[in-house]
Design a protein around this motif. Structure first.
Motif, mmCIF file in Angstrom:
data_model
loop_
_atom_site.group_PDB
_atom_site.id
_atom_site.type_symbol
_atom_site.label_atom_id
_atom_site.label_comp_id
_atom_site.label_asym_id
_atom_site.label_seq_id
_atom_site.Cartn_x
_atom_site.Cartn_y
_atom_site.Cartn_z
ATOM 1 N N LEU A 209 0.819 -1.206 0.000
ATOM 2 C CA LEU A 209 0.000 0.000 0.000
ATOM 3 C C LEU A 209 0.851 1.253 0.000
ATOM 4 N N ASN A 210 0.397 2.240 -0.729
ATOM 5 C CA ASN A 210 0.941 3.594 -0.655
ATOM 6 C C ASN A 210 -0.046 4.506 -1.360
ATOM 7 N N GLN A 211 -0.330 5.648 -0.762
ATOM 8 C CA GLN A 211 -1.239 6.597 -1.398
ATOM 9 C C GLN A 211 -0.696 7.083 -2.740
ATOM 10 N N LYS A 212 0.623 7.093 -2.871
ATOM 11 C CA LYS A 212 1.252 7.571 -4.105
ATOM 12 C C LYS A 212 1.237 6.452 -5.153
ATOM 13 N N ASP B 53 -6.738 -2.733 -6.830
ATOM 14 C CA ASP B 53 -6.553 -1.471 -7.543
ATOM 15 C C ASP B 53 -7.562 -1.408 -8.688
ATOM 16 N N PRO B 54 -8.426 -0.383 -8.710
ATOM 17 C CA PRO B 54 -9.412 -0.288 -9.805
ATOM 18 C C PRO B 54 -8.785 -0.325 -11.201
ATOM 19 N N GLN B 55 -7.485 0.020 -11.318
ATOM 20 C CA GLN B 55 -6.822 -0.041 -12.629
ATOM 21 C C GLN B 55 -6.618 -1.484 -13.108
ATOM 22 N N GLY B 56 -6.588 -2.433 -12.169
ATOM 23 C CA GLY B 56 -6.532 -3.853 -12.533
ATOM 24 C C GLY B 56 -5.248 -4.315 -13.179
ATOM 25 N N SER B 57 -4.101 -3.757 -12.791
ATOM 26 C CA SER B 57 -2.834 -4.120 -13.448
ATOM 27 C C SER B 57 -2.431 -5.570 -13.183
ATOM 28 N N ALA B 58 -2.668 -6.067 -11.975
ATOM 29 C CA ALA B 58 -2.317 -7.460 -11.675
ATOM 30 C C ALA B 58 -3.189 -8.424 -12.488
ATOM 31 N N LEU B 59 -4.458 -8.082 -12.649
ATOM 32 C CA LEU B 59 -5.338 -8.897 -13.487
ATOM 33 C C LEU B 59 -4.884 -8.879 -14.941
ATOM 34 N N ASP B 60 -4.474 -7.701 -15.426
ATOM 35 C CA ASP B 60 -3.956 -7.596 -16.798
ATOM 36 C C ASP B 60 -2.745 -8.501 -16.981
ATOM 37 N N TRP B 61 -1.835 -8.501 -15.993
ATOM 38 C CA TRP B 61 -0.637 -9.345 -16.056
ATOM 39 C C TRP B 61 -1.034 -10.815 -16.122
ATOM 40 N N SER B 62 -2.006 -11.203 -15.298
ATOM 41 C CA SER B 62 -2.452 -12.595 -15.264
ATOM 42 C C SER B 62 -3.072 -13.014 -16.602
ATOM 43 N N VAL C 90 -7.448 5.827 -2.756
ATOM 44 C CA VAL C 90 -8.850 5.452 -2.538
ATOM 45 C C VAL C 90 -8.952 5.090 -1.063
ATOM 46 N N ALA C 91 -9.310 6.059 -0.246
ATOM 47 C CA ALA C 91 -9.187 5.903 1.204
ATOM 48 C C ALA C 91 -10.019 4.750 1.746
ATOM 49 N N GLY C 92 -11.254 4.561 1.234
ATOM 50 C CA GLY C 92 -12.098 3.478 1.730
ATOM 51 C C GLY C 92 -11.492 2.113 1.456
ATOM 52 N N LEU C 93 -10.990 1.926 0.230
ATOM 53 C CA LEU C 93 -10.320 0.677 -0.132
ATOM 54 C C LEU C 93 -9.048 0.474 0.683
ATOM 55 N N GLU D 179 0.510 10.573 4.478
ATOM 56 C CA GLU D 179 -0.921 10.268 4.450
ATOM 57 C C GLU D 179 -1.153 8.782 4.706
ATOM 58 N N MET D 180 -0.294 7.956 4.121
ATOM 59 C CA MET D 180 -0.371 6.511 4.311
ATOM 60 C C MET D 180 -0.172 6.156 5.787
ATOM 61 N N LEU D 181 0.783 6.806 6.429
ATOM 62 C CA LEU D 181 1.077 6.515 7.835
ATOM 63 C C LEU D 181 -0.078 6.932 8.738
ATOM 64 N N ALA D 182 -0.790 8.001 8.363
ATOM 65 C CA ALA D 182 -1.969 8.415 9.131
ATOM 66 C C ALA D 182 -3.047 7.333 9.073
ATOM 67 N N LEU D 183 -3.256 6.756 7.890
ATOM 68 C CA LEU D 183 -4.226 5.674 7.743
ATOM 69 C C LEU D 183 -3.784 4.432 8.523
ATOM 70 N N LEU D 184 -2.488 4.167 8.511
ATOM 71 C CA LEU D 184 -1.946 3.035 9.268
ATOM 72 C C LEU D 184 -2.208 3.228 10.762
ATOM 73 N N GLY D 185 -2.006 4.463 11.247
ATOM 74 C CA GLY D 185 -2.276 4.763 12.657
ATOM 75 C C GLY D 185 -3.736 4.537 13.019
ATOM 76 N N GLU D 186 -4.631 4.918 12.124
ATOM 77 C CA GLU D 186 -6.069 4.674 12.338
ATOM 78 C C GLU D 186 -6.351 3.175 12.444
ATOM 79 N N ALA D 187 -5.774 2.402 11.518
ATOM 80 C CA ALA D 187 -6.022 0.955 11.493
ATOM 81 C C ALA D 187 -5.516 0.282 12.756
#
Length: 212
Positions: A6-9, A38-47, A91-94, A121-129
């Motif tokens: 995970l990373n917001q970037k 990831d809504p872009q689906g890159s791992a699915l494309d690779w598969s 995508v904060a919810g995801l 921003e990622m670390l803030a979400l990690l702190g919440e979790a």
């Protein structure tokens, strides 16, 4: 174990690392499923590209880009030794759902001050979790590092004082990763003694030593 990258970037190499970690565990005889969150689906494309090339199936790739991930991933984990979540950018919810699903969060960062700022921003979400999952483990992973560059060393030194800490294993900026992404292959399938393949193997070993 459920590992979320995970990373917001965007563009930090989450998909590349997710697929190669899954491939390395599969090579070692473990049952692995990749969740493409990831809504872009890159791992699915690779598969799908791998299937078109008639290459053997090493692990399953499931599209699950929704914020019920934390409820669905444990079900998939019952039939696997490892679940690898390829997370979404911005995508904060995801992202929150992936954090609640994971045993270990890997945060790929490139050796750049901009990646350091973006990870705040990622670390803030990690702190919440961690309010709900205080045992949630997390590590930075230095990715796309130029060999022995000053900025890579400085980034590693900066992250050494962080919580979460940075893993000792680093992944280089290597053309092999881009080449294999287009063909549905892994670097170890092209040359299992290449620097890229050895770096992925070392990363897997270090993650295993975390004892999660």
């Amino acid at each position: 174990m459920i590992v979320a990258l995970l990373n917001q970037k965007g563009g930090v190499g989450k998909t590349t690392l997710a697929l190669h970690l899954a491939g390395e565990w599969a090579r070692r005889g473990q049952r692995v499923t990749v969740i493409d969150a990831d809504p872009q689906g890159s791992a699915l494309d690779w598969s799908q590209q791998r299937a078109r090339e008639c290459l053997p199936r090493l692990f399953g790739v499931v599209g699950l880009a929704r914020d019920t991930l934390h409820r669905e991933a444990p079900e998939l984990a019952r039939d696997a030794d490892h679940i690898v979540i390829d997370g979404p950018p911005r995508v904060a919810g995801l992202m929150r759902s992936a954090l609640l699903a994971a045993d270990l969060v890997l945060i790929p960062v490139q050796p750049s001050p901009f990646d350091g700022w973006a990870s705040a921003e990622m670390l803030a979400l990690l702190g919440e979790a961690r309010i709900y999952r205080p045992q949630l483990a997390a590590r930075f992973v230095l990715n796309r590092c130029g060999a022995r560059t000053v900025i890579a060393r400085e980034t590693a030194e900066t992250l050494a004082d962080h919580d979460p800490p940075v893993l000792a294993s680093t992944i280089g900026q290597r053309v092999a990763f881009a080449d294999t992404a287009q063909s549905g292959r892994l670097v170890s399938e092209v040359d299992d003694d290449s620097p890229a393949a050895r770096e992925i193997a070392a990363l897997c070993v270090e993650i295993g030593r975390l004892g999660l």
